[in-house]
Design an enzyme around this catalytic site. Sequence first.
Site, PDB file in Angstrom:
ATOM      1  N   TYR A  61       0.923  -1.349   0.002  1.00 29.74           N
ATOM      2  CA  TYR A  61      -0.037   0.068  -0.061  1.00 29.74           C
ATOM      3  C   TYR A  61       0.842   1.437   0.047  1.00 29.74           C
ATOM      4  CZ  TYR A  61      -3.795  -3.349   0.968  1.00 29.74           C
ATOM      5  OH  TYR A  61      -4.635  -4.255   0.938  1.00 29.74           O
ATOM      6  N   PRO A  74     -11.583  -1.094  -2.386  1.00 31.01           N
ATOM      7  CA  PRO A  74     -12.848  -1.692  -2.755  1.00 31.01           C
ATOM      8  C   PRO A  74     -14.054  -0.992  -2.625  1.00 31.01           C
ATOM      9  CG  PRO A  74     -11.396  -2.941  -1.140  1.00 31.01           C
ATOM     10  CD  PRO A  74     -11.038  -1.745  -1.305  1.00 31.01           C
ATOM     11  N   HIS A 315      -7.912   0.382   1.968  1.00 34.22           N
ATOM     12  CA  HIS A 315      -7.567  -0.892   2.502  1.00 34.22           C
ATOM     13  C   HIS A 315      -6.380  -0.937   3.194  1.00 34.22           C
ATOM     14  CE1 HIS A 315      -7.809  -4.959   1.931  1.00 34.22           C
ATOM     15  NE2 HIS A 315      -8.375  -5.110   0.359  1.00 34.22           N
ATOM     16  N   SER A 552      -9.998 -12.888  -4.546  1.00 37.33           N
ATOM     17  CA  SER A 552     -10.232 -12.910  -2.998  1.00 37.33           C
ATOM     18  C   SER A 552     -11.727 -13.679  -2.977  1.00 37.33           C
ATOM     19  CB  SER A 552     -10.085 -11.970  -2.224  1.00 37.33           C
ATOM     20  OG  SER A 552     -10.977 -10.846  -2.728  1.00 37.33           O
TER      21      SER A 552
END
Length: 618
Positions: A61, A74, A315, A552
């Site tokens: 990140y 997301p 995230h 995922s």
Amino acid sequence: MAEYLRLLEPIVSPAQLEKTKGIIKQFAAPNGLGPQLHQYLVEKRENEDNWAYYYWLNDMYMDVRLPLPINSNPGMVLPPRKFLVATDLARFSARVIFEIMKHKEMLLSGALEQERANSREKNQPLCMAQYYRLLGSCRRPGLERDSQYLPEEREEEHVIVICRNHMYCVPLKAPDREKLNVNEIASQLTFIIGDAPCMAEPPPVGILTSAPRGIWAKDRNTLLLEERNQRNIELIEQALIVLCIDEPLPGSFNSEGFFGSTPTMHRTGHRDETNMAHEMIHGGGSSFNTPNRWFDKTMQIIVCNDGTWGLCYEHSTSEGIAVIQLMEKIYKEIDTTPFDSTGSQQHLPSPERLEWVIAPEIARRFTLASKEANKMIDNLDFFVYRFKPYGKSFIKSCKVSPDVYIQLALQLAYFKIYGHLVTTYESASTRRFLLGRVDCIRSATTEALEWAKAMCQDEGANITLECDQGLEEPQDSRKVKFSIYSKDHLRELFRCAVARQTEIMVKNILGNGIDIPLLGLRESSREVTGSLHELFTDESYAIANCFLLSTSQVACSTNSFMGYGPVTPRGYGCSYNPHPDEIVFCISAFYASGDTSAARYGKSLKESLRIMRDLLED
């Protein structure tokens, strides 16, 4: 290193694999750099709570310079509500905020229940740190590396509400007493809903947070030169959440490209689920709701005046499980408890509207940031697909883990289109370890490749067939169907692929995955020698870490779903949520790639799941 070579086998050329074997032999030799770096990590482990945490956080990140929307954040869609008037929206949003306040109180009281592993060495305690980072946190852009603002306990609590690009600060405690009740919060939101349309169009400051991280960092530094802007940004970063009150996207927004007809799309009112997902992931562009965001904020709850709602979340602080559990807890509480309109309501000052001081260079940046955001959004090829023929009940009847089964379906779907497998990422929770987040389950295995080849034995001239019966591929364009392998042999290959996928999954969740150790060796190479060893500049390493298929399992107990964009320009993103009798997929690609198509991949996935059922059902 042996496991690293094994993961490379199905995704690199034989020549490249041989080259990498030579590099590894030198790296892993007793007098090579590898053992020295390994010992460096062992010593690091003894001195830190989690030797890998900051290596992982920065790599995943903080060091990534791409914009947050689509590339990182997301979006989650929850079951839509029905609003008849503006006060319905205000009351519902107030209840969401009130439940978040209750959740924060529960965290502060220490009442959060300790979770434990429910499979594979059951009952091990799981790290709960992620649950405490969701509320009041924010990501801060940096010129080269981002940082995190993590909350401290504060007496003053507030939320930021963004409506028609106007930002308002709503305190959650009255000056003379404790927290506001639902009616009082609703009255504050009702004021905002009425006030925002009457005001002059504000500067679209939120659009700046959609820019590449280094560019946004420069813009933020310019904004911070003004004292008023400093206070505004501080209020936003410290807010419990950001609530975005949105206008709905047009029903036709980016709706082309679906495979099949209307039955493939699950509709709610006049908006399909794909449209709602676009709203949550990026807001629809500069003419719609993208300026009505602050993408750095961990929790942005989005409520549209047509009843669509969900969130966009940053995230870096947490995996999806903590976010989903919180949102579904809120949804269930609101859904099962009637709204109490009898609560007392005392007169409160109107919420403060944030005013910005905009320098000329920032005014110019609004136009550029809007153009770049629109270009990025127009490039997103995304849709939500509900596969209805069967779900995890049938998969379990085949004595296969639903996650393993779906991962193999994703591999088969890719192979059916392209005739080869690619580096695949599936997140595996490492919460059995302090500060553990995820490691990578690599689903593109040699066993999966052999099974996929056999399953596609009668398809496509681009697939090489091995046949001991002397049959050759037809030289013309006609599609000739023939059978080489029996069903029993195909099932045996499938079971081998299942066993390998399961083995990798178990190793990861028990802390024996290889991606985090490889990352540690790479970063320790920088720290110990000042440069990267050839192992990490080798082409094989680049291929192994370019995830053309990023996946995922995002399990929701309600009729909700979460999706995201691909992690590379030529790749696919695919989240999935297996229900007993259906599987919900969120599939993404980029139009600019030219070689990827979310609809095409979805169609191949549908066919793959069908032929897998045919293989296993009897």
